[in-house]
Design an enzyme around this catalytic site. Structure first.
Site, PDB file in Angstrom:
ATOM      1  CB  SER A  69      -1.006   0.031   1.178  1.00  0.00           C
ATOM      2  OG  SER A  69      -2.207   0.773   1.093  1.00  0.00           O
ATOM      3  CG  ASP A  92      -6.226  -1.997  -4.420  1.00  0.00           C
ATOM      4  OD1 ASP A  92      -6.550  -1.263  -3.528  1.00  0.00           O
ATOM      5  OD2 ASP A  92      -4.967  -2.649  -4.224  1.00  0.00           O
ATOM      6  CG  HIS A 124      -5.359  -2.814  -0.174  1.00  0.00           C
ATOM      7  ND1 HIS A 124      -4.834  -2.473  -1.319  1.00  0.00           N
ATOM      8  CD2 HIS A 124      -4.772  -2.456   1.141  1.00  0.00           C
ATOM      9  CE1 HIS A 124      -4.070  -1.244  -0.827  1.00  0.00           C
ATOM     10  NE2 HIS A 124      -3.953  -1.582   0.417  1.00  0.00           N
TER      11      HIS A 124
END
Length: 503
Positions: free
Chosen positions: A241, A348, A397
């Protein structure tokens, strides 16, 4: 007041290494412990804290039997102690930076967790994720709600890695025997900050926080010199991330730093779920007063607050004030010279949440469903020039720190296998050998629908915590399947992939 929405956004966009694995059931909670002494190695006999809450939680210290007899109970306790000692040998231990001037947001010592593998010349450095803050209001809210992302005062003294950070060969077959370094995220600047400029422009000081993400990476590498990083053969800078975006922003700087130290290591990057696209939503022109900034606006504002830096070659492509564009992988990638592997779910969940789309939430509009379909196509298109990529057509994710990361496949190849193929290809190229055939590492799903890959993580209804197929999820969120042209009684071939829960 939209501050609560901002807090939720920060929490969701984190993509933290500690994020729950949705296929695993949480079986315990970590015990919070103060950071202890700062400015050196942390204390002895710490509690064990897993990096993934979906695994077992903290375990207490091993106690002695207190006697000398040879009872069965004593033998059991001795066996348990031996197992605990073996587990602790697999833990990463906290070290605070020697340079006490480089700190977390609140001035507490920054640091890193290290698990050494004696004799190994492979190093894996991992940058934690957690989005950012970009104003006094957003940073105050972050400090109140997620203090560990701005302060080291509550960090545990050890961590146990999962996925690619695991030291267990069964879970991490190709990187278990590397020196593993986990760098906690406490700078709130997408790893770009360099603190206050030597001669700051005349503007009122907005916060009492410091932003030193890029400097923290530099100091970690300095502190790893006595541990042998100068003798490394391969250094892989990885992250999830915001940490993945941090890899994009810092990999060239890390390569340059190691080269200046005389190291001959090849520096590589592994970006997981940090390849974002610009937001499509119209936002308030009064950002940040409304606390509803798009990611682009947040970065534009934050760059000034953080004194943030971007790679030189990318910065030269844009005029002053446009450096924020270098935070987006599809604009930055072509300017990088270090080898890079991109791991990215095509749908995502954090990219969707930027657009206020929450899978498993209460409702979804037809326009939002259309956006989801378009997102897969756009992400796939943005990855077309990436030579090393693993992109499943799934709603999720982060991937590399999930304990079941070996189960996800694209075209029959798992991510650990793809990384091994990439590794072999780079080694062959460095040694002027012909790369092996039949070992793929450019893997992008060709099916079009979300969850069309049978190895996708299962979708979970947030209200009931039940696993659902994509069609069941859309119905539960109020969509009319016939109106969308998704009549289950219609073309079964087109819908076949949508009635699987992803395994």
């Amino acid at each position: 007041m939209k501050i609560l929405g901002q807090v939720a956004f920060i929490l969701l966009l984190g993509g933290l290494c500690c994020q729950n694995n949705r296929n695993a059931k949480a079986s315990g909670k970590s015990t919070k412990k103060s950071g202890g002494n700062q400015g050196g190695d942390a204390g002895q006999s710490p509690p064990v804290v897993n990096l993934t809450p979906g695994n077992t939680g903290a375990t207490g210290n091993t106690r002695g039997t207190g006697g000398t007899g040879g009872t069965v109970e004593a033998g059991r306790e001795g066996s348990a102690g031996a197992r605990a000692a073996g587990q602790q040998a697999d833990d990463m231990r906290l070290h605070f930076l020697k340079n006490t001037q480089v700190t977390c947001n609140d001035g507490t010592a920054a640091g890193f967790y290290l698990k050494e593998f004696r004799g190994s010349r492979r190093w894996l450095l991992f940058l934690e994720g957690g989005w950012c803050c970009y104003s006094k209001e957003t940073c105050d809210s972050r400090y109140q709600n997620i203090p560990r992302l701005m302060s080291s005062s509550g960090w545990p003294q050890t961590k146990r890695g999962t996925g690619i950070l695991s030291s267990q060969v069964e879970e991490n077959p190709h990187w278990y025997n590397a020196n593993i370094v986990f760098i906690p995220y406490c700078s709130s600047d997408v790893w770009s900050g360099t603190g206050l400029a030597p001669t700051p422009p005349p503007r009122p000081r907005q916060t009492e926080y410091t932003f030193m993400g890029s400097l923290i990476i530099r100091e970690v590498i300095k502190d790893l010199i006595p541990k042998g990083i100068k003798q490394a053969k391969v250094v892989m800078l990885s992250g999830t991330s915001a940490g993945g975006t941090g890899v994009l922003l810092n990999i060239e700087r890390v390569a340059s730093q190691l080269e200046q130290l005389g190291a001959e290591a090849q520096v590589r990057g592994l970006v997981d779920s940090g390849w974002f696209l610009e937001s499509k939503q119209q936002r308030s022109p009064n950002c940040p007063e409304t606390v509803s900034c798009s990611p682009e606006d947040a970065i534009k504002i934050g760059l000034k607050l953080w004194n943030g830096v971007v790679p030189d070659r990318c910065r030269q492509l844009y005029k002053k004030g446009e450096e924020w564009q270098c935070f987006f992988g599809h604009k930055l990638y072509s300017t990088l010279s270090s080898p890079l592997f991109v791991v990215q779910w095509l749908f995502d969940e954090e990219q969707l949440r930027v657009e206020n789309i929450y899978m498993g939430g209460q409702s979804m509009s037809e326009e939002q469903w259309q956006y989801i379909q378009n997102l897969g196509r756009e992400l796939k298109n943005s990855l077309r020039d990436v030579t090393a990529v693993f992109a499943p057509s799934c709603l999720s994710h982060t991937m590399i720190t999930k304990s079941n990361w070996m189960s996800f496949q694209v075209k029959g190849t798992s991510l650990p296998r793809a990384l091994q193929c990439w590794d072999r290809n780079l080694e062959a190229t460095r040694n002027n050998r012909t790369p092996a055939k039949g070992c793929p590492f450019q893997l992008v799903d060709t099916c079009q629908w979300p969850q069309c890959n049978p190895t996708c993580p299962a979708l979970v209804d947030q209200a009931t915590q039940q696993e659902l197929t994509l069609l069941q999820m859309l119905v539960a969120m109020g969509l009319d399947l016939q109106k969308l042209g998704l009549d289950p009684q219609g073309d079964t071939d087109a819908l076949a992939s949508m009635v699987s829960n992803g395994g």
